[in-house]
Design a protein around this motif. Structure first.
Motif, PDB file in Angstrom:
ATOM      1  N   ILE A  65      10.154   6.781 -12.184  1.00  0.00           N
ATOM      2  CA  ILE A  65       9.159   5.824 -11.741  1.00  0.00           C
ATOM      3  C   ILE A  65       9.356   4.469 -12.412  1.00  0.00           C
ATOM      4  CG2 ILE A  65       6.689   5.302 -11.693  1.00  0.00           C
ATOM      5  CD1 ILE A  65       7.719   7.391  -9.665  1.00  0.00           C
ATOM      6  N   ILE A  66       9.724   4.463 -13.689  1.00  0.00           N
ATOM      7  CA  ILE A  66       9.941   3.201 -14.392  1.00  0.00           C
ATOM      8  C   ILE A  66      11.004   2.367 -13.681  1.00  0.00           C
ATOM      9  CG2 ILE A  66      10.842   2.190 -16.529  1.00  0.00           C
ATOM     10  CD1 ILE A  66       9.443   4.447 -18.040  1.00  0.00           C
ATOM     11  N   GLY A  67      12.073   3.019 -13.231  1.00  0.00           N
ATOM     12  CA  GLY A  67      13.125   2.307 -12.527  1.00  0.00           C
ATOM     13  C   GLY A  67      12.709   1.825 -11.159  1.00  0.00           C
ATOM     14  N   THR A  68      11.655   2.407 -10.599  1.00  0.00           N
ATOM     15  CA  THR A  68      11.194   2.056  -9.254  1.00  0.00           C
ATOM     16  C   THR A  68      10.038   1.071  -9.282  1.00  0.00           C
ATOM     17  OG1 THR A  68      11.811   4.297  -8.585  1.00  0.00           O
ATOM     18  CG2 THR A  68      10.457   3.074  -7.051  1.00  0.00           C
ATOM     19  N   LEU A  69       9.392   0.938 -10.435  1.00  0.00           N
ATOM     20  CA  LEU A  69       8.169   0.156 -10.552  1.00  0.00           C
ATOM     21  C   LEU A  69       8.373  -1.309 -10.142  1.00  0.00           C
ATOM     22  CD1 LEU A  69       5.220   0.446 -11.443  1.00  0.00           C
ATOM     23  CD2 LEU A  69       5.924  -0.248 -13.733  1.00  0.00           C
ATOM     24  N   VAL A  70       9.470  -1.907 -10.573  1.00  0.00           N
ATOM     25  CA  VAL A  70       9.719  -3.316 -10.264  1.00  0.00           C
ATOM     26  C   VAL A  70       9.807  -3.532  -8.762  1.00  0.00           C
ATOM     27  CG1 VAL A  70      11.345  -5.223 -10.524  1.00  0.00           C
ATOM     28  CG2 VAL A  70      10.857  -3.744 -12.461  1.00  0.00           C
ATOM     29  N   SER A  71      10.579  -2.685  -8.076  1.00  0.00           N
ATOM     30  CA  SER A  71      10.732  -2.823  -6.627  1.00  0.00           C
ATOM     31  C   SER A  71       9.424  -2.599  -5.890  1.00  0.00           C
ATOM     32  CB  SER A  71      11.782  -1.828  -6.111  1.00  0.00           C
ATOM     33  OG  SER A  71      13.068  -2.146  -6.592  1.00  0.00           O
ATOM     34  N   THR A  72       8.590  -1.706  -6.402  1.00  0.00           N
ATOM     35  CA  THR A  72       7.327  -1.380  -5.737  1.00  0.00           C
ATOM     36  C   THR A  72       6.475  -2.618  -5.508  1.00  0.00           C
ATOM     37  OG1 THR A  72       7.290   0.862  -6.628  1.00  0.00           O
ATOM     38  CG2 THR A  72       5.185  -0.061  -5.948  1.00  0.00           C
ATOM     39  N   TYR A 123      18.611   2.552  -9.245  1.00  0.00           N
ATOM     40  CA  TYR A 123      17.169   2.536  -9.047  1.00  0.00           C
ATOM     41  C   TYR A 123      16.823   2.761  -7.580  1.00  0.00           C
ATOM     42  CZ  TYR A 123      17.187   0.476 -13.710  1.00  0.00           C
ATOM     43  OH  TYR A 123      17.385   0.250 -15.046  1.00  0.00           O
ATOM     44  N   SER A 124      15.551   2.982  -7.324  1.00  0.00           N
ATOM     45  CA  SER A 124      15.059   3.162  -5.966  1.00  0.00           C
ATOM     46  C   SER A 124      14.236   1.945  -5.570  1.00  0.00           C
ATOM     47  CB  SER A 124      14.190   4.424  -5.874  1.00  0.00           C
ATOM     48  OG  SER A 124      13.448   4.441  -4.674  1.00  0.00           O
ATOM     49  N   THR A 125      14.153   1.694  -4.271  1.00  0.00           N
ATOM     50  CA  THR A 125      13.312   0.598  -3.794  1.00  0.00           C
ATOM     51  C   THR A 125      11.884   1.071  -3.552  1.00  0.00           C
ATOM     52  OG1 THR A 125      14.016   1.059  -1.523  1.00  0.00           O
ATOM     53  CG2 THR A 125      15.234  -0.628  -2.733  1.00  0.00           C
ATOM     54  N   GLY A 126      11.602   2.339  -3.849  1.00  0.00           N
ATOM     55  CA  GLY A 126      10.254   2.877  -3.675  1.00  0.00           C
ATOM     56  C   GLY A 126       9.953   3.158  -2.219  1.00  0.00           C
ATOM     57  N   GLY A 127       8.661   3.191  -1.892  1.00  0.00           N
ATOM     58  CA  GLY A 127       8.253   3.379  -0.504  1.00  0.00           C
ATOM     59  C   GLY A 127       8.794   4.652   0.100  1.00  0.00           C
ATOM     60  N   MET A 128       9.474   4.534   1.224  1.00  0.00           N
ATOM     61  CA  MET A 128       9.951   5.694   1.965  1.00  0.00           C
ATOM     62  C   MET A 128      11.205   6.325   1.368  1.00  0.00           C
ATOM     63  SD  MET A 128       7.503   5.882   3.878  1.00  0.00           S
ATOM     64  CE  MET A 128       8.033   7.380   4.706  1.00  0.00           C
ATOM     65  N   ASP A 129      11.697   5.786   0.251  1.00  0.00           N
ATOM     66  CA  ASP A 129      12.796   6.458  -0.453  1.00  0.00           C
ATOM     67  C   ASP A 129      12.275   7.675  -1.221  1.00  0.00           C
ATOM     68  OD1 ASP A 129      14.537   4.577   0.433  1.00  0.00           O
ATOM     69  OD2 ASP A 129      14.622   3.442  -1.433  1.00  0.00           O
ATOM     70  N   ILE A 130      11.029   7.628  -1.657  1.00  0.00           N
ATOM     71  CA  ILE A 130      10.488   8.653  -2.544  1.00  0.00           C
ATOM     72  C   ILE A 130      10.210   9.987  -1.842  1.00  0.00           C
ATOM     73  CG2 ILE A 130       8.522   9.234  -4.026  1.00  0.00           C
ATOM     74  CD1 ILE A 130       8.522   6.357  -4.989  1.00  0.00           C
ATOM     75  N   PRO A 131       9.560  10.013  -0.651  1.00  0.00           N
ATOM     76  CA  PRO A 131       9.329  11.309   0.011  1.00  0.00           C
ATOM     77  C   PRO A 131      10.598  12.136   0.233  1.00  0.00           C
ATOM     78  CG  PRO A 131       7.965   9.630   1.017  1.00  0.00           C
ATOM     79  CD  PRO A 131       8.873   8.917   0.072  1.00  0.00           C
ATOM     80  N   PRO A 132      11.714  11.544   0.714  1.00  0.00           N
ATOM     81  CA  PRO A 132      12.925  12.359   0.863  1.00  0.00           C
ATOM     82  C   PRO A 132      13.423  12.945  -0.452  1.00  0.00           C
ATOM     83  CG  PRO A 132      13.150  10.314   2.081  1.00  0.00           C
ATOM     84  CD  PRO A 132      11.917  10.184   1.245  1.00  0.00           C
ATOM     85  N   ILE A 133      13.286  12.185  -1.546  1.00  0.00           N
ATOM     86  CA  ILE A 133      13.739  12.678  -2.852  1.00  0.00           C
ATOM     87  C   ILE A 133      12.897  13.874  -3.280  1.00  0.00           C
ATOM     88  CG2 ILE A 133      13.959  12.085  -5.295  1.00  0.00           C
ATOM     89  CD1 ILE A 133      14.535   9.205  -4.425  1.00  0.00           C
ATOM     90  N   ILE A 134      11.585  13.811  -3.043  1.00  0.00           N
ATOM     91  CA  ILE A 134      10.694  14.924  -3.401  1.00  0.00           C
ATOM     92  C   ILE A 134      11.013  16.163  -2.560  1.00  0.00           C
ATOM     93  CG2 ILE A 134       8.293  15.710  -3.433  1.00  0.00           C
ATOM     94  CD1 ILE A 134       7.478  12.809  -3.984  1.00  0.00           C
ATOM     95  N   VAL A 174       0.834  -1.206   0.000  1.00  0.00           N
ATOM     96  CA  VAL A 174       0.000   0.000   0.000  1.00  0.00           C
ATOM     97  C   VAL A 174       0.872   1.261   0.000  1.00  0.00           C
ATOM     98  CG1 VAL A 174      -1.648   1.353   1.345  1.00  0.00           C
ATOM     99  CG2 VAL A 174      -1.971  -1.116   1.103  1.00  0.00           C
ATOM    100  N   ILE A 175       1.880   1.282   0.867  1.00  0.00           N
ATOM    101  CA  ILE A 175       2.768   2.452   0.942  1.00  0.00           C
ATOM    102  C   ILE A 175       3.547   2.625  -0.353  1.00  0.00           C
ATOM    103  CG2 ILE A 175       4.762   3.449   2.123  1.00  0.00           C
ATOM    104  CD1 ILE A 175       3.754   2.167   4.690  1.00  0.00           C
ATOM    105  N   ASN A 176       4.042   1.524  -0.908  1.00  0.00           N
ATOM    106  CA  ASN A 176       4.817   1.591  -2.150  1.00  0.00           C
ATOM    107  C   ASN A 176       3.986   2.147  -3.304  1.00  0.00           C
ATOM    108  OD1 ASN A 176       7.125   0.650  -0.981  1.00  0.00           O
ATOM    109  ND2 ASN A 176       7.144  -1.328  -2.019  1.00  0.00           N
ATOM    110  N   VAL A 177       2.750   1.665  -3.429  1.00  0.00           N
ATOM    111  CA  VAL A 177       1.884   2.139  -4.519  1.00  0.00           C
ATOM    112  C   VAL A 177       1.554   3.619  -4.331  1.00  0.00           C
ATOM    113  CG1 VAL A 177      -0.385   1.910  -5.585  1.00  0.00           C
ATOM    114  CG2 VAL A 177       0.919  -0.140  -4.999  1.00  0.00           C
ATOM    115  N   ALA A 178       1.223   4.010  -3.086  1.00  0.00           N
ATOM    116  CA  ALA A 178       0.912   5.419  -2.814  1.00  0.00           C
ATOM    117  C   ALA A 178       2.112   6.310  -3.120  1.00  0.00           C
ATOM    118  CB  ALA A 178       0.491   5.587  -1.353  1.00  0.00           C
ATOM    119  N   ALA A 179       3.303   5.871  -2.690  1.00  0.00           N
ATOM    120  CA  ALA A 179       4.516   6.650  -2.948  1.00  0.00           C
ATOM    121  C   ALA A 179       4.818   6.711  -4.438  1.00  0.00           C
ATOM    122  CB  ALA A 179       5.699   6.040  -2.194  1.00  0.00           C
TER     123      ALA A 179
END
Length: 288
Positions: free
Chosen positions: A80-87, A133-144, A62-67
């Motif tokens: 996002i394409i690079g993060t999609l797999v990890s999500t 790439y990013s693992t998604g989730g809580m990696d994305i808010p700090p980047i933003i 849920v968190i990964n998809v929302a992020a």
């Protein structure tokens, strides 16, 4: 070139899957069920589990998809394409390993759990980060936030991880908290080592009156490029040249021996360098 590009991209995606699988196994085998706190989206999943019987894998998904959705608006499609797999791969592997207790409940020793959790999570994250790439989730808010405010990314990630760890403390024993802190520190160290794995080379600065002979030897014997540096010696104030060259650690021994044969009195400064890019190191053969 096109085939090579798609082939390399496919290899990247397979490695991202491997990295997520290793990371998920570390969470299921050594964190969940052992009351050891951890950071990131997995830590949030553990917090939620204390309030509702929701599997960690569901919270992570849920968190990964929302992020991912938020990141799409702020960071663009390429990121996002690079993060999609990890999500989707990470929560999927967590759910799979959770159903295989014979592969996850390997030990009840908290120190072994802490060490192997840190190592496996560090290796998994390191593989993904190393590929860019990013693992998604809580990696994305700090980047933003970093993009909008300019606050250092490392500082933002640490703040979120610390907040996640604090959120788990009321539900953990003092020993679980201490083991968790060791786990986070170990994970960070392993990630750093993974990022530099296989990228270490040796830089030499050679000061010698016979710099022309040494330069010729480097070019002919080692097939390496080099750079002349204009220098002034400290004692005699002579204006001369030094040679700067980067070689692999395997080539260092033969280079050092060859320099000594040409000039036994050569002054050589040796240092480790990382992430060397360019001709002879990262460019494919067609650019050489």
């Amino acid at each position: 070139m096109i085939k090579r590009k798609y082939g390399a991209y496919l290899v990247d995606m397979l490695l991202v899957l491997v990295g997520n699988a290793i990371m998920a196994w570390g969470i299921d085998a050594f964190i969940v069920g052992h009351h050891i706190i951890t950071g990131g989206v997995s830590g949030i999943g553990l917090i939620v589990q204390n309030f509702a019987p929701i599997p960690v894998s569901v919270t992570v998904l849920v968190i990964n998809v929302a992020a991912l959705i938020v990141g799409l608006f702020f960071l663009g499609k390429q990121f996002i394409i690079g993060t999609l797999v990890s999500t989707f791969a990470y929560p999927f592997f967590i759910a799979i390993f959770d159903k295989l207790p014979q592969y996850t409940h390997l030990t009840n020793d908290p120190m072994l759990c802490t060490i192997f959790a840190g190592v496996s999570m560090g290796i998994g994250l390191g593989i993904v980060f190393r590929l860019g790439y990013s693992t998604g989730g809580m990696d994305i808010p700090p980047i933003i936030i970093n993009k909008k405010t300019g606050i250092e990314l490392g500082t933002l990630i640490n703040i979120i991880d610390i907040a996640t760890l604090i959120g788990q403390m009321p539900f953990s024993s003092p020993s679980g908290i201490l083991y968790g802190l060791i786990n986070v520190i170990l994970t960070t160290q392993i990630i750093d080592r993974m990022m530099l794995l296989g990228k270490s080379n040796v830089q030499l600065i050679i000061i010698s009156k016979k710099y022309e002979e040494i330069a010729h030897m480097i070019s002919e014997k080692l097939d390496r490029g080099f750079t002349f540096l204009n220098i002034t010696t400290g004692y005699l104030r002579d204006n001369t040249k030094a040679i700067m060259v980067v070689v692999s650690k395997r080539q260092y021994i033969s280079l050092n021996e060859a320099v000594t044969q040409i000039d036994p009195y050569a002054f050589t400064i040796v240092s480790d360098v990382h992430s060397v890019r360019g001709r002879g190191f990262t460019l494919p053969d067609e650019y050489l």
